[in-house]
Design a protein around this motif. Structure first.
Motif, short mmCIF file in Angstrom:
data_model
loop_
_atom_site.label_atom_id
_atom_site.label_comp_id
_atom_site.label_asym_id
_atom_site.label_seq_id
_atom_site.Cartn_x
_atom_site.Cartn_y
_atom_site.Cartn_z
N ALA A 82 142.01 59.73 38.47
CA ALA A 82 140.90 58.82 38.22
C ALA A 82 141.28 57.41 38.67
CB ALA A 82 140.52 58.82 36.74
N GLY A 83 142.54 57.05 38.48
CA GLY A 83 143.00 55.70 38.82
C GLY A 83 142.97 55.45 40.32
N ASP A 84 142.82 54.18 40.68
CA ASP A 84 142.74 53.82 42.10
C ASP A 84 144.13 53.54 42.67
OD1 ASP A 84 142.61 51.33 40.50
OD2 ASP A 84 142.62 50.41 42.49
N GLU A 85 144.22 53.64 43.99
CA GLU A 85 145.53 53.55 44.66
C GLU A 85 146.12 52.14 44.57
OE1 GLU A 85 145.43 54.77 48.73
OE2 GLU A 85 147.63 54.83 48.87
N TYR B 233 149.71 65.34 48.51
CA TYR B 233 148.39 64.96 49.02
C TYR B 233 147.56 64.50 47.81
CZ TYR B 233 143.91 64.92 51.32
OH TYR B 233 142.71 64.52 51.82
N VAL B 234 147.16 63.23 47.82
CA VAL B 234 146.52 62.65 46.64
C VAL B 234 145.12 62.16 46.98
CG1 VAL B 234 146.70 60.90 44.83
CG2 VAL B 234 148.79 61.88 45.83
N VAL B 235 144.16 62.50 46.15
CA VAL B 235 142.83 61.88 46.22
C VAL B 235 142.67 61.01 44.98
CG1 VAL B 235 140.34 62.21 46.38
CG2 VAL B 235 141.89 63.84 47.51
N TYR B 236 142.78 59.71 45.19
CA TYR B 236 142.59 58.75 44.10
C TYR B 236 141.10 58.61 43.80
CZ TYR B 236 147.39 57.32 45.28
OH TYR B 236 148.75 57.29 45.53
N GLU B 237 140.78 58.23 42.59
CA GLU B 237 139.39 58.01 42.16
C GLU B 237 138.51 59.22 42.48
OE1 GLU B 237 138.06 53.67 42.55
OE2 GLU B 237 139.47 53.90 44.23
N ALA B 238 139.06 60.39 42.22
CA ALA B 238 138.38 61.63 42.61
C ALA B 238 137.09 61.85 41.83
CB ALA B 238 139.32 62.82 42.41
N ASP B 239 137.01 61.28 40.64
CA ASP B 239 135.78 61.44 39.86
C ASP B 239 135.03 60.11 39.74
OD1 ASP B 239 137.64 60.24 38.25
OD2 ASP B 239 137.45 61.65 36.58
N GLY B 240 135.27 59.23 40.70
CA GLY B 240 134.58 57.94 40.71
C GLY B 240 133.18 58.05 41.30
N PRO B 241 132.50 56.90 41.43
CA PRO B 241 131.10 56.92 41.87
C PRO B 241 130.90 57.13 43.37
CG PRO B 241 131.84 54.66 41.46
CD PRO B 241 132.98 55.56 41.08
N ASP B 242 131.99 57.05 44.15
CA ASP B 242 131.84 57.04 45.61
C ASP B 242 131.98 58.46 46.19
OD1 ASP B 242 131.79 56.48 48.26
OD2 ASP B 242 133.38 54.94 48.20
N ASP B 243 130.85 59.03 46.59
CA ASP B 243 130.88 60.37 47.18
C ASP B 243 131.72 60.42 48.45
OD1 ASP B 243 129.34 61.58 45.24
OD2 ASP B 243 127.44 61.14 46.27
N ALA B 244 131.75 59.29 49.17
CA ALA B 244 132.49 59.25 50.45
C ALA B 244 133.98 59.50 50.23
CB ALA B 244 132.26 57.91 51.15
#
Ligand code: FAD
Length: 224
Positions: A144-147, A183-194
């Motif tokens: 959930a946290g940003d990079e 391999y990390v996806v930060y803010e994976a449940d954030g508001p940005d679909d992109a």
């Protein structure tokens, strides 16, 4: 080449599950034999115990000793034996999980505890030798946290590679895997679909060279 993707998320429609499915599709398209191992769907239990081995309980349980006897011929319980079979058949292990409390969910921690057993995952010379030596291991992680702000140099959480050290160094490297850059996806449940779309697309690209990608060096954590 054989890949085992261990998914540790309770929800099959989760984004982490989508990453695991994407990895499976991308690898299969590149000619890999892929097993997608959805631990929650399989009802995998995370707690170690006498139920891990075929041996009848006798006295206080010493997990490492019981695992060692099972590996030496006593045998593991069917759920653990099934996972060990999948593990031993793979050239590439991928674990896909959300970061929970700075670490993997209990489901994956339990898979490590029960399946990377004494005599199966490691032997007398951890980090350098072992039954799994030469295989590759990749962690796919969502946060959930940003990079920059959360996991950046001045962030409140700290460097993510360091937070993942119990997985990368304490587990993968301990078992003598060749450890790949997580391999990390930060803010994976954030508001940005992109962010999520890019996370899926970049994973496909990353996996194209996963069989030959140079491993990273992991190292012990030291008190500061
Ligand atoms: C117990 C606990 C502890 C936690 N601790 C931490 C922590 O220490 N550090 C931290 O940073 N975070 C922490 N979190 C947050 C957690 O890491 C994130 O919620 C998680 O990584 C998000 O991934 P997910 O798969 O669960 O997302 P989901 O919530 O399942 O999905 C996110 C969004 O993606 C959408 N989606 C699903 N599939 C697709 C697809 N194919 N394409 C596009 N979008 C899709 C979903 O519909 C949803 O809108 C914690 C959460 C919990 C529950």
């Amino acid at each position: 080449m054989d890949a085992l993707i261990v998914l540790a998320h309770p929800e099959p429609q989760s984004y982490t599950a989508a990453l695991a499915r994407t990895a499976a599709e991308a690898l299969a398209a590149d000619g890999w034999n892929v097993v997608l191992d959805d631990l929650a769907a399989e009802g995998f239990r995370p707690d170690a115990g006498w139920h891990d081995v075929l041996e009848e309980p006798s006295g206080p349980l010493q997990v490492m000793a019981a695992q060692g006897r099972a590996a030496a011929g006593g045998g593991f319980a069917p759920d653990v034996a099934r996972e060990i079979g999948r593990l031993q058949a793979c050239d590439l292990l991928i674990t896909a999980f959300p970061l929970w409390w700075f670490g993997p969910p209990a489901l994956l921690k339990g898979w490590f505890d029960r399946v990377l057993a004494n005599g199966v995952g490691y032997s007398d010379h951890p980090f350098t030798e072992g039954p799994l030596k030469g295989r590759r291991a990749l962690a796919i992680v969502t946060t959930a946290g940003d990079e920059a702000g959360y996991y950046g140099p001045e962030g409140r959480a700290g460097d993510l590679r360091a937070l993942l050290n119990p997985v990368l160094h304490g587990t993968f490297a301990y078992c003598a895997f060749d450890v790949l850059d997580p391999y990390v996806v930060y803010e994976a449940d954030g508001p940005d679909d992109a962010v999520r779309e890019r996370g899926l697309a970049d994973l496909r690209t990353r996996l194209q060279g996963i069989g030959t990608e140079a491993p990273i060096a992991t190292r012990p954590l030291r008190a500061q």
